[in-house]
Write a protein that holds these residues in place. Structure first.
Motif, short mmCIF file in Angstrom:
data_model
loop_
_atom_site.label_atom_id
_atom_site.label_comp_id
_atom_site.label_asym_id
_atom_site.label_seq_id
_atom_site.Cartn_x
_atom_site.Cartn_y
_atom_site.Cartn_z
N ASN A 21 0.82 -1.22 0.00
CA ASN A 21 0.00 0.00 0.00
C ASN A 21 0.85 1.26 0.00
OD1 ASN A 21 -2.47 -1.47 0.06
ND2 ASN A 21 -2.20 -1.78 2.26
N ASN A 22 2.09 1.12 -0.48
CA ASN A 22 2.99 2.26 -0.64
C ASN A 22 3.31 2.97 0.68
OD1 ASN A 22 4.56 3.58 -2.61
ND2 ASN A 22 3.19 5.34 -2.62
N ALA A 23 3.27 2.21 1.78
CA ALA A 23 3.54 2.80 3.09
C ALA A 23 4.99 3.24 3.19
CB ALA A 23 3.22 1.80 4.19
N LYS A 24 5.19 4.45 3.71
CA LYS A 24 6.55 4.98 3.85
C LYS A 24 7.29 4.38 5.04
CE LYS A 24 5.62 9.50 1.70
NZ LYS A 24 4.21 9.23 1.33
N LEU A 25 6.54 3.98 6.05
CA LEU A 25 7.17 3.52 7.28
C LEU A 25 6.36 2.39 7.89
CD1 LEU A 25 9.50 4.12 9.29
CD2 LEU A 25 8.00 5.75 10.43
N GLU A 243 13.08 10.74 5.95
CA GLU A 243 14.08 10.07 5.10
C GLU A 243 13.39 9.25 4.01
OE1 GLU A 243 17.80 9.52 8.27
OE2 GLU A 243 16.58 7.80 7.67
N SER A 244 12.30 8.59 4.39
CA SER A 244 11.57 7.79 3.42
C SER A 244 10.97 8.66 2.33
CB SER A 244 10.47 6.99 4.13
OG SER A 244 9.71 6.24 3.20
N LYS A 245 10.41 9.80 2.70
CA LYS A 245 9.85 10.73 1.71
C LYS A 245 10.93 11.21 0.75
CE LYS A 245 7.19 14.09 2.92
NZ LYS A 245 6.62 15.24 3.67
N LYS A 251 11.11 2.67 5.36
CA LYS A 251 11.90 2.43 6.56
C LYS A 251 11.08 1.60 7.54
CE LYS A 251 15.51 5.25 5.66
NZ LYS A 251 16.93 4.95 5.82
N MET A 252 11.69 1.25 8.65
CA MET A 252 11.04 0.48 9.70
C MET A 252 11.34 1.11 11.05
SD MET A 252 11.71 -3.52 10.75
CE MET A 252 13.26 -3.17 11.60
N PHE A 281 -1.34 10.06 10.16
CA PHE A 281 -0.67 9.58 8.95
C PHE A 281 -1.45 8.41 8.34
CE2 PHE A 281 2.43 11.52 11.69
CZ PHE A 281 3.22 12.27 10.82
N ASN A 282 -1.74 8.53 7.06
CA ASN A 282 -2.44 7.46 6.36
C ASN A 282 -1.52 6.70 5.41
OD1 ASN A 282 -2.08 9.23 4.25
ND2 ASN A 282 -4.25 9.82 4.11
N ASP A 283 -0.22 6.99 5.47
CA ASP A 283 0.73 6.31 4.59
C ASP A 283 1.81 5.59 5.40
OD1 ASP A 283 1.89 8.63 5.53
OD2 ASP A 283 2.64 9.31 3.58
N ILE A 284 1.40 5.04 6.56
CA ILE A 284 2.29 4.19 7.35
C ILE A 284 1.59 2.85 7.55
CG2 ILE A 284 3.38 6.15 8.51
CD1 ILE A 284 1.69 5.46 11.00
N TRP A 285 2.38 1.87 7.96
CA TRP A 285 1.87 0.50 8.14
C TRP A 285 2.19 0.07 9.56
CZ3 TRP A 285 4.82 -4.37 6.26
CH2 TRP A 285 4.02 -5.52 6.43
N ILE A 286 1.17 -0.01 10.42
CA ILE A 286 1.33 -0.55 11.77
C ILE A 286 1.08 -2.05 11.66
CG2 ILE A 286 0.58 -0.45 14.16
CD1 ILE A 286 -0.30 2.42 13.69
N CYS A 287 2.06 -2.85 12.05
CA CYS A 287 2.04 -4.27 11.68
C CYS A 287 2.70 -5.11 12.77
CB CYS A 287 2.78 -4.46 10.35
SG CYS A 287 4.49 -3.84 10.40
N SER A 288 2.69 -6.41 12.56
CA SER A 288 3.42 -7.35 13.42
C SER A 288 4.80 -7.62 12.82
CB SER A 288 2.66 -8.66 13.57
OG SER A 288 2.67 -9.37 12.33
N ARG A 289 5.67 -8.21 13.61
CA ARG A 289 6.99 -8.55 13.08
C ARG A 289 6.88 -9.70 12.07
NH1 ARG A 289 10.35 -5.41 15.81
NH2 ARG A 289 12.41 -6.27 15.42
#
Length: 300
Positions: A21-25, A243-245, A251-252, A281-289
């Protein structure tokens, strides 16, 4: 034997990629569940725990119980866990549990809640002790026991591993005795990377963090108040996001939490403030490892 140290890594040429989804982070929260697995004579240890508590610079009590230390750890399982759990479930956010096997065995209610929330459970070793000078045979036994304990409780073997207080043998022993697809016993990069390890097996490292980590509330040089933690997390996020932008490559960011530390009321607001900040922010990904690992296997 441990790998030769690598001072170069990706250098100034990290891989160019975007998360789904094109997430920056990718923002990843870990909750360390250790309460009950720490050093205490009740667990057959020679001394009491001295690490990561309200007692800064605690000295070991040899051969006897340290009831204050025990009580501080118990706060994490009795109260702190639930405060954090309720916030993440109410927000419908993923969470990776670094679970100490013995601690999980001692709290069925916590395990049931983790199962119902479908949080990822990664292994945090069978005991929350320092394995630096532990007999490798005992460490190997603990690795096998924790691997099976998580399977027995949650119905699956863990995909990830983080011992934390490792020995030089830890990674090879983990790879010899488990089928984990990643470990996080490293702090040396901002994104995952591959290593060639036990029997020349290709193995994924998802670096963890000791700075974006509430443990610094419990160290001599660390956070004194909640705003310290919030501002540090925000500054880390802003640096990586910008930095990602600029680079066009994702990045992570890992964030380490402990039930008995960030679960205290006076610190908890700093976590809430950071979660609210992320809502912008709608362009980040909150996720599991595990989700990060699966992405890396699929794309690299």
């Amino acid at each position: 034997m441990p790998e030769i140290r690598n001072f170069i890594g990706y250098g100034n040429n990290p891989p160019i990629f975007r998360w789904d989804n094109n997430a920056k982070l990718a923002v990843q929260f870990v909750l360390n569940y250790e309460e009950g697995g720490e050093n205490t004579v009740l667990n057959g240890d020679e001394q009491s725990e001295i690490f990561l508590s309200e007692i800064i610079g605690a000295q070991p009590v040899i051969g006897q119980r340290h009831v204050n230390m025990e009580s501080i750890y118990e706060y994490g399982s009795r109260s702190g866990f639930w405060r954090i759990f309720n916030e993440f479930t109410n927000r419908n956010l993923p969470l990776t549990i670094f679970g100490v096997g013995l601690a999980l065995e001692k709290n069925t209610e916590v395990c049931d809640a983790i199962k119902n929330a479908k949080f990822e459970v990664a292994s945090h070793g069978y005991r929350w002790i320092d394995y630096q000078h532990i007999d490798p045979k005992i460490e190997e036994e603990h690795i096998i026991k924790c691997y099976q304990t998580i399977k027995n409780i949650f119905g699956y073997y863990p995909s990830g591993w983080y011992t934390g207080r490792t020995s030089p043998n830890t990674r090879d022993l983990v790879l010899k005795n488990t089928e984990v697809i990643y470990d996080s016993d490293a702090y040396d990069d901002d994104i995952p990377y591959w290593v060639e390890r036990y029997n020349k097996k290709k193995h994924l490292i998802i670096p963890y963090t000791l700075d974006n980590n509430d443990m610094r509330f419990a160290t001599a040089q660390g956070f004194n108040k909640g705003d310290d933690f919030y501002n540090y997390l925000k500054d880390s996020f802003d640096t990586l996001y910008n930095e990602s932008k600029k680079s066009g490559s994702s990045k992570m960011m890992s964030i380490g939490l402990h039930c008995r530390i960030i679960g205290r009321p006076g610190r908890f607001q700093s976590l809430l403030k950071f979660l609210n900040y992320l809502d912008q922010f709608n362009d980040i990904w909150i996720c599991s490892r595990k989700q990060i690992a699966e992405f890396w296997y699929e794309n690299f």
